[in-house]
Design a protein around this motif. Structure first.
Motif, mmCIF file in Angstrom:
data_model
loop_
_atom_site.group_PDB
_atom_site.id
_atom_site.type_symbol
_atom_site.label_atom_id
_atom_site.label_comp_id
_atom_site.label_asym_id
_atom_site.label_seq_id
_atom_site.Cartn_x
_atom_site.Cartn_y
_atom_site.Cartn_z
ATOM 1 N N GLN A 44 0.878 -1.076 0.008
ATOM 2 C CA GLN A 44 -0.096 0.066 0.039
ATOM 3 C C GLN A 44 0.877 1.280 0.147
ATOM 4 O OE1 GLN A 44 -2.251 -0.604 3.461
ATOM 5 N NE2 GLN A 44 -0.992 0.683 4.588
ATOM 6 N N VAL A 45 0.365 2.279 -0.496
ATOM 7 C CA VAL A 45 0.992 3.552 -0.647
ATOM 8 C C VAL A 45 0.150 4.441 -0.182
ATOM 9 C CG1 VAL A 45 0.536 4.091 -3.227
ATOM 10 C CG2 VAL A 45 2.284 5.287 -2.149
ATOM 11 N N THR A 46 0.646 5.671 0.841
ATOM 12 C CA THR A 46 -0.309 6.691 1.263
ATOM 13 C C THR A 46 -0.009 7.953 0.640
ATOM 14 O OG1 THR A 46 -0.285 5.479 3.373
ATOM 15 C CG2 THR A 46 -0.980 8.019 3.517
ATOM 16 N N LEU A 47 -0.698 8.626 -0.209
ATOM 17 C CA LEU A 47 -0.942 9.819 -0.811
ATOM 18 C C LEU A 47 -1.399 10.843 -0.061
ATOM 19 C CD1 LEU A 47 -1.970 8.351 -4.312
ATOM 20 C CD2 LEU A 47 0.437 8.662 -3.362
ATOM 21 N N ASN A 48 -0.835 12.299 -0.049
ATOM 22 C CA ASN A 48 -1.377 13.186 0.225
ATOM 23 C C ASN A 48 -1.651 14.258 -0.709
ATOM 24 O OD1 ASN A 48 -1.094 12.579 3.031
ATOM 25 N ND2 ASN A 48 0.905 12.767 3.246
ATOM 26 N N VAL A 102 0.008 17.006 -4.938
ATOM 27 C CA VAL A 102 -0.193 15.694 -4.700
ATOM 28 C C VAL A 102 1.452 14.891 -4.183
ATOM 29 C CG1 VAL A 102 -0.687 13.041 -5.288
ATOM 30 C CG2 VAL A 102 -2.056 15.001 -5.818
ATOM 31 N N THR A 103 1.647 14.357 -3.400
ATOM 32 C CA THR A 103 3.002 13.719 -2.762
ATOM 33 C C THR A 103 2.637 12.245 -2.294
ATOM 34 O OG1 THR A 103 2.500 14.749 -0.545
ATOM 35 C CG2 THR A 103 3.917 16.086 -2.288
ATOM 36 N N VAL A 104 3.839 11.567 -2.064
ATOM 37 C CA VAL A 104 3.692 10.437 -1.339
ATOM 38 C C VAL A 104 4.049 10.602 0.073
ATOM 39 C CG1 VAL A 104 4.778 7.946 -1.239
ATOM 40 C CG2 VAL A 104 4.503 9.213 -3.646
ATOM 41 N N SER A 161 3.914 12.079 -11.096
ATOM 42 C CA SER A 161 4.071 12.991 -12.067
ATOM 43 C C SER A 161 2.599 13.626 -12.273
ATOM 44 C CB SER A 161 4.350 12.278 -13.389
ATOM 45 O OG SER A 161 3.464 11.229 -13.654
ATOM 46 N N ASN A 162 2.545 14.920 -12.885
ATOM 47 C CA ASN A 162 1.503 15.680 -13.011
ATOM 48 C C ASN A 162 0.612 15.693 -11.583
ATOM 49 O OD1 ASN A 162 1.779 15.712 -15.819
ATOM 50 N ND2 ASN A 162 0.313 13.654 -15.864
ATOM 51 N N GLY A 163 1.620 16.208 -10.474
ATOM 52 C CA GLY A 163 0.861 16.100 -9.441
ATOM 53 C C GLY A 163 0.879 17.464 -8.615
ATOM 54 N N VAL A 202 -3.255 12.797 -12.386
ATOM 55 C CA VAL A 202 -2.106 12.354 -11.459
ATOM 56 C C VAL A 202 -1.717 11.019 -11.690
ATOM 57 C CG1 VAL A 202 -1.316 12.816 -9.112
ATOM 58 C CG2 VAL A 202 -3.038 14.295 -10.014
ATOM 59 N N ASN A 203 -0.366 10.866 -12.104
ATOM 60 C CA ASN A 203 0.277 9.478 -12.260
ATOM 61 C C ASN A 203 1.087 9.200 -10.902
ATOM 62 O OD1 ASN A 203 -1.128 9.185 -14.690
ATOM 63 N ND2 ASN A 203 0.295 10.323 -15.591
#
Length: 178
Positions: A43-47, A76-78, A90-92, A104-105
């Protein structure tokens, strides 16, 4: 903004009308995109804008819960990387939002490590052939001089390595430590 009217029509007016109401609210838009490469069980948490954490557990599309106001911005960041992987955005980022954002990728890839070491004791013109994990492809390394070496095929996070001597130099015996 978007405004709506309630009690805006009537007929047979015989007194002042004071209940024609106009309600305006700020337009909001969703921020989202696609996650690719996330390993099974990870899992990855995005902000978004340093908050609104969103945990993603599989490849596919995602949308943050909190929308962005008209003409607002997003970043958008990890927040938390998956174990053994690294995810990039990318495109964040964007500003002046006037519609839903869905491009957003998030691209995740497995962390890899190189395997190598040092050869000593070879004389001029001698060579030793080393294998990592049985050889083949980038797991075979012919070393022709003393010094450091690195196999070209990396090992995945949590993987293993086994360096062995496949072909000894003529008249010598090489051994592997560590």
């Amino acid at each position: 903004q978007t405004c709506s009217v309630s009690n805006g029509t009537g007929a047979g007016v015989t007194a002042n009308v004071s209940n024609a109401n106009v309600t305006c609210s700020t337009n909001t838009f969703t921020i989202g995109g696609t996650v690719t490469g996330l390993a099974a069980g990870q899992q990855v948490t995005l902000n978004n804008n340093a908050g609104d954490p969103l945990t993603v557990t599989a490849d596919g599309s995602f949308t943050f819960t909190t929308p962005v106001n008209f003409n607002g911005s997003y970043a958008v960041t990890v927040g938390t990387q998956p174990t053994g992987q690294t995810c990039s955005v990318s495109n964040g980022t964007g500003a002046g939002v006037t519609g839903n954002v869905s491009n957003v990728n998030i691209t995740c890839s497995t962390i890899t490590y190189t395997v190598g070491g040092t050869v000593s004791g070879l004389a001029g013109g001698e060579q030793v052939t080393l294998f990592n994990n049985g050889g083949g492809g980038g797991n075979t390394k012919v070393v022709t001089a003393n010094g450091s070496y690195t196999f070209t095929t990396p090992v995945n996070y949590g993987g293993s390595y086994a360096v062995t001597v496949n072909t000894q130099p003529t008249g010598k015996t090489c051994s592997v430590s560590n």
